[in-house]
Scaffold this motif. Structure first.
Motif, PDB file in Angstrom:
ATOM      1  N   ALA A 124       0.906  -1.158  -0.079  1.00  0.00           N
ATOM      2  CA  ALA A 124       0.010  -0.043   0.005  1.00  0.00           C
ATOM      3  C   ALA A 124       0.590   1.248   0.050  1.00  0.00           C
ATOM      4  O   ALA A 124       0.776   2.113  -1.039  1.00  0.00           O
ATOM      5  CB  ALA A 124      -1.062  -0.177   1.292  1.00  0.00           C
ATOM      6  N   ARG A 125       1.877   1.485   1.172  1.00  0.00           N
ATOM      7  CA  ARG A 125       2.581   2.758   1.162  1.00  0.00           C
ATOM      8  C   ARG A 125       3.360   2.670  -0.136  1.00  0.00           C
ATOM      9  O   ARG A 125       3.420   4.197  -0.586  1.00  0.00           O
ATOM     10  CB  ARG A 125       3.492   2.725   2.357  1.00  0.00           C
ATOM     11  CG  ARG A 125       4.223   3.924   2.473  1.00  0.00           C
ATOM     12  CD  ARG A 125       5.006   4.001   3.593  1.00  0.00           C
ATOM     13  NE  ARG A 125       4.063   4.785   4.594  1.00  0.00           N
ATOM     14  CZ  ARG A 125       4.314   4.973   5.777  1.00  0.00           C
ATOM     15  NH1 ARG A 125       5.582   4.907   6.163  1.00  0.00           N
ATOM     16  NH2 ARG A 125       3.462   5.676   6.835  1.00  0.00           N
ATOM     17  N   ARG A 126       3.997   1.635  -0.665  1.00  0.00           N
ATOM     18  CA  ARG A 126       4.816   1.898  -1.890  1.00  0.00           C
ATOM     19  C   ARG A 126       4.170   2.393  -3.102  1.00  0.00           C
ATOM     20  O   ARG A 126       4.434   3.003  -3.977  1.00  0.00           O
ATOM     21  CB  ARG A 126       5.414   0.580  -2.127  1.00  0.00           C
ATOM     22  CG  ARG A 126       6.633   0.472  -3.304  1.00  0.00           C
ATOM     23  CD  ARG A 126       7.529  -0.832  -3.075  1.00  0.00           C
ATOM     24  NE  ARG A 126       7.918  -0.908  -1.664  1.00  0.00           N
ATOM     25  CZ  ARG A 126       8.456  -2.029  -1.238  1.00  0.00           C
ATOM     26  NH1 ARG A 126       8.486  -3.181  -1.969  1.00  0.00           N
ATOM     27  NH2 ARG A 126       8.908  -2.203  -0.012  1.00  0.00           N
ATOM     28  N   ARG A 127       2.817   1.671  -3.162  1.00  0.00           N
ATOM     29  CA  ARG A 127       1.866   1.965  -4.195  1.00  0.00           C
ATOM     30  C   ARG A 127       1.720   3.563  -4.204  1.00  0.00           C
ATOM     31  O   ARG A 127       1.667   4.242  -5.300  1.00  0.00           O
ATOM     32  CB  ARG A 127       0.839   1.150  -4.215  1.00  0.00           C
ATOM     33  CG  ARG A 127      -0.317   1.343  -5.568  1.00  0.00           C
ATOM     34  CD  ARG A 127      -1.271   0.313  -5.441  1.00  0.00           C
ATOM     35  NE  ARG A 127      -2.445   0.619  -4.166  1.00  0.00           N
ATOM     36  CZ  ARG A 127      -2.245  -0.496  -3.229  1.00  0.00           C
ATOM     37  NH1 ARG A 127      -1.607  -1.562  -3.181  1.00  0.00           N
ATOM     38  NH2 ARG A 127      -3.280  -0.379  -2.241  1.00  0.00           N
ATOM     39  N   VAL A 128       1.082   4.053  -2.915  1.00  0.00           N
ATOM     40  CA  VAL A 128       0.821   5.551  -2.999  1.00  0.00           C
ATOM     41  C   VAL A 128       1.972   6.389  -3.452  1.00  0.00           C
ATOM     42  O   VAL A 128       1.792   7.373  -4.232  1.00  0.00           O
ATOM     43  CB  VAL A 128       0.490   5.635  -1.497  1.00  0.00           C
ATOM     44  CG1 VAL A 128       0.081   7.131  -1.131  1.00  0.00           C
ATOM     45  CG2 VAL A 128      -0.847   5.062  -1.233  1.00  0.00           C
ATOM     46  N   ALA A 129       3.215   6.167  -2.634  1.00  0.00           N
ATOM     47  CA  ALA A 129       4.474   6.994  -3.101  1.00  0.00           C
ATOM     48  C   ALA A 129       4.789   6.648  -4.759  1.00  0.00           C
ATOM     49  O   ALA A 129       4.765   7.977  -5.340  1.00  0.00           O
ATOM     50  CB  ALA A 129       5.504   6.367  -2.482  1.00  0.00           C
ATOM     51  N   PHE A 130       4.426   5.665  -5.448  1.00  0.00           N
ATOM     52  CA  PHE A 130       4.768   5.608  -6.852  1.00  0.00           C
ATOM     53  C   PHE A 130       3.648   6.485  -7.555  1.00  0.00           C
ATOM     54  O   PHE A 130       4.062   7.049  -8.220  1.00  0.00           O
ATOM     55  CB  PHE A 130       4.492   4.043  -7.206  1.00  0.00           C
ATOM     56  CG  PHE A 130       4.759   3.925  -8.801  1.00  0.00           C
ATOM     57  CD1 PHE A 130       5.883   3.875  -9.244  1.00  0.00           C
ATOM     58  CD2 PHE A 130       3.742   3.850  -9.256  1.00  0.00           C
ATOM     59  CE1 PHE A 130       6.329   3.514 -10.591  1.00  0.00           C
ATOM     60  CE2 PHE A 130       3.604   3.456 -10.911  1.00  0.00           C
ATOM     61  CZ  PHE A 130       5.061   3.481 -11.440  1.00  0.00           C
TER      62      PHE A 130
END
Length: 200
Positions: free
Chosen positions: A147-153
Motif C-alpha cells: 500500500a505505502r509503496r503504491r501510494v508513493a509511486f
C-alpha cells in the motif's frame, strides 16, 4: 572516569569502526537484502545526484537517473562483483545512464519533428491492442505493490509530485520516499519484462 568530550570522541570512533562497508552492503544486496540497498542509497544518493545534475543541468532528471541507478543495482544484484570501489561502480552506472539519456533526448527531438510532419497518420489496430495490453499489465503490477509503496509511486509518477512533496504528504523522510520508489520501479520492471523483450 572519561570526560564528556572524550567520551563523545570515543563513541564516534566506535561508531565509525562498526559502520558497515559498501562492499559488505553490496554482498548483502546480492543476497536480496532490501535494508542493505536502503543503506547504500542513503550513503550515496546526494553525491550521485549532485554529479548527475552537473552532467545534465537538470535536477529532476538527475533525481530520476539516481533512482534508476539503484534500480539497476537491485535488478542485477546477483551479477555485481564486490571487489574494488562500490562508489565507483555506482557513479559509473549513473554516468552511463546520463550519457544514454542525452542520446535519447536527441532522438526524441528528431522523432517529434517527424511526428509534426506526419500529424495525420493514425496508429495500426495491432499497435492500439499492444498499447492496451501494456496499460493493463502496468495497472496490475501497480495494484500488486504494498500500500505505502503504491501510494508513493502513484504520487510520483502519475501526479508528478517531488520526493519532498510526497515525504510531506505521507509524513516520512525523502530518503524513505526514494527507497520506496526504487523498490517499486524494480518490481514493475520485472513484471513488465515480457513487454520490454517484445519491444526489443
Amino acid at each position: 572516569m572519561i570526560p564528556l568530550r572524550a567520551r563523545s570522541v570515543v563513541g564516534s570512533i566506535e561508531a565509525s569502526s562498526t559502520e558497515v562497508s559498501d562492499n559488505a552492503l553490496l554482498q548483502r544486496i546480492r543476497g536480496g537484502d532490501e535494508a542493505a540497498l536502503d543503506q547504500l542509497m542513503h550513503r550515496h544518493w546526494s553525491a550521485l545526484h549532485g554529479y548527475l545534475d552537473r552532467l545534465l543541468l537538470n535536477a529532476d532528471l538527475a533525481e530520476d537517473l539516481v533512482q534508476e541507478t539503484f534500480v539497476r543495482i537491485w535488478l542485477h544484484r546477483e551479477s555485481w562483483q564486490v571487489e574494488g570501489s562500490v562508489r565507483a561502480l555506482i557513479f559509473q552506472i549513473g554516468r552511463r545512464l546520463a550519457l544514454d539519456e542525452r542520446k535519447r533526448l536527441s532522438r526524441r527531438l528528431a522523432r517529434l519533428a517527424g511526428m509534426e510532419r506526419n500529424a495525420g497518420v493514425t496508429a495500426a489496430p495491432s499497435e492500439v491492442l499492444e498499447h492496451q495490453e501494456l496499460e493493463e499489465a502496468v495497472n496490475r503490477a501497480v495494484a500488486s505493490l504494498p500500500a505505502r509503496r503504491r501510494v508513493a509511486f502513484l504520487m510520483a509518477r502519475w501526479e508528478g509530485l517531488s520526493h519532498r512533496e510526497i515525504a510531506d504528504a505521507l509524513g516520512i523522510s525523502t530518503q524513505t520516499v526514494a527507497n520506496q520508489l526504487t523498490t517499486a520501479l524494480a518490481t514493475l520492471r520485472t513484471a513488465l519484462r515480457p513487454f520490454v523483450d517484445r519491444a526489443g
